[in-house]
Scaffold this motif. Structure first.
Motif, short mmCIF file in Angstrom:
data_model
loop_
_atom_site.label_atom_id
_atom_site.label_comp_id
_atom_site.label_asym_id
_atom_site.label_seq_id
_atom_site.Cartn_x
_atom_site.Cartn_y
_atom_site.Cartn_z
N PRO A 79 36.35 73.60 54.15
CA PRO A 79 37.21 74.74 53.81
C PRO A 79 36.58 76.06 54.25
CG PRO A 79 37.09 73.22 51.97
CD PRO A 79 36.06 72.76 52.98
N GLY A 80 37.40 76.88 54.89
CA GLY A 80 36.92 78.18 55.38
C GLY A 80 36.49 78.17 56.82
N ILE A 81 36.41 77.00 57.42
CA ILE A 81 36.00 76.90 58.82
C ILE A 81 37.22 76.80 59.72
CG2 ILE A 81 34.82 75.45 60.53
CD1 ILE A 81 32.92 77.07 58.73
N ARG A 82 37.19 77.57 60.78
CA ARG A 82 38.17 77.48 61.85
C ARG A 82 37.36 77.24 63.13
NH1 ARG A 82 39.23 81.39 58.78
NH2 ARG A 82 38.47 82.97 60.23
N CYS A 83 37.27 75.98 63.52
CA CYS A 83 36.45 75.57 64.66
C CYS A 83 37.35 75.20 65.82
CB CYS A 83 35.58 74.37 64.26
SG CYS A 83 34.54 73.75 65.59
N ALA A 84 36.98 75.69 67.01
CA ALA A 84 37.73 75.35 68.21
C ALA A 84 36.81 74.71 69.24
CB ALA A 84 38.38 76.59 68.81
N LEU A 85 37.30 73.66 69.86
CA LEU A 85 36.63 73.03 70.99
C LEU A 85 37.08 73.78 72.24
CD1 LEU A 85 35.08 70.82 72.50
CD2 LEU A 85 37.10 69.36 72.24
N VAL A 86 36.13 74.34 72.97
CA VAL A 86 36.45 75.17 74.12
C VAL A 86 35.69 74.68 75.35
CG1 VAL A 86 36.31 77.52 75.06
CG2 VAL A 86 36.92 77.17 72.66
N SER A 87 36.41 74.62 76.47
CA SER A 87 35.76 74.26 77.73
C SER A 87 36.17 75.18 78.87
CB SER A 87 36.06 72.80 78.08
OG SER A 87 37.45 72.59 78.18
N ARG A 96 39.30 83.44 69.66
CA ARG A 96 38.80 84.54 68.82
C ARG A 96 39.91 85.55 68.53
NH1 ARG A 96 36.55 85.27 65.48
NH2 ARG A 96 35.89 87.39 65.91
N GLU A 97 40.64 85.94 69.57
CA GLU A 97 41.69 86.96 69.40
C GLU A 97 42.82 86.49 68.49
OE1 GLU A 97 43.02 87.96 73.36
OE2 GLU A 97 41.60 89.64 73.48
N HIS A 98 43.26 85.25 68.66
CA HIS A 98 44.45 84.76 67.98
C HIS A 98 44.16 83.94 66.74
CE1 HIS A 98 47.02 85.09 71.89
NE2 HIS A 98 46.27 86.15 71.68
N ASN A 99 43.05 83.20 66.74
CA ASN A 99 42.76 82.26 65.66
C ASN A 99 41.58 82.66 64.78
OD1 ASN A 99 43.36 80.26 68.36
ND2 ASN A 99 44.80 80.23 66.65
N ASP A 100 40.89 83.71 65.15
CA ASP A 100 39.74 84.20 64.39
C ASP A 100 38.76 83.07 64.07
OD1 ASP A 100 38.15 86.14 63.21
OD2 ASP A 100 39.19 86.07 61.29
N THR A 101 38.47 82.25 65.08
CA THR A 101 37.56 81.13 64.86
C THR A 101 36.18 81.63 64.48
OG1 THR A 101 37.15 81.04 67.25
CG2 THR A 101 38.73 79.46 66.34
N ASN A 102 35.55 80.89 63.58
CA ASN A 102 34.19 81.25 63.17
C ASN A 102 33.16 80.20 63.60
OD1 ASN A 102 35.05 79.33 61.31
ND2 ASN A 102 34.89 80.69 59.53
#
Length: 152
Positions: A79-87, A96-102
């Motif tokens: 809970p509280g994590i917004r993780c994105a797999l990026v390549s 970062r701009e749209h999803n505020d990933t941390n």
């Protein structure tokens, strides 16, 4: 900014390379392992990084495994994590701009160190747009998290 980093046995080499690069950008890195090619369980390292981010001990987190997929799945259970797999670079900025990933997840077997450095730099330097539509969507994701969270 303090960045918590963690990797499994399939991502520790890229973690070590990125650690030095991130420090050269002026950030502090908390290296939470692993530091060898011996087989380990990626959820353990995802949890260590996410715990630091959720507690505020670290500002952001970076996870690395072979593909980045396992780390992303595990991280997004916290809970509280917004993780994105990026390549790619576009996704690094957009997440970062749209999803505020941390938390950022990378796959050592998918991208090379040069691309990984560019992704990390963009991801660390890009601010959340904080527009109403993006904030509204993040709030809806948070509502899903709250709805399905198991409360002891």
């Amino acid at each position: 900014m303090k960045i918590a980093m963690g990797a499994d046995h399939a991502g520790f080499r890229l973690k070590d390379e990125l650690k030095s690069y991130i420090e050269s950008l002026g950030h502090t890195v908390a290296d939470l392992g692993c530091n060898c090619a011996d087989s380990v369980d990626y959820p353990d390292y995802a949890l260590a990084v996410c715990d630091q981010v959720v507690s505020g001990e670290a500002d952001k987190g970076i996870l690395i495994c072979g593909t980045g997929i396992g780390m992303t799945i595990a991280a997004n259970k916290v809970p509280g994590i917004r993780c994105a797999l990026v390549s790619d670079l576009f996704s690094a900025k957009a997440t970062r701009e749209h999803n505020d990933t941390n938390v950022l997840s990378l796959g050592e077997r998918v991208i090379g160190p040069g691309v990984a450095q560019e992704i990390v730099k963009i991801w660390l330097e890009t601010e959340f747009s904080n527009g109403e539509r993006h904030r509204n969507r993040i709030n809806k994701v948070k509502a899903l998290e709250d709805k399905y969270a198991i409360h002891p």
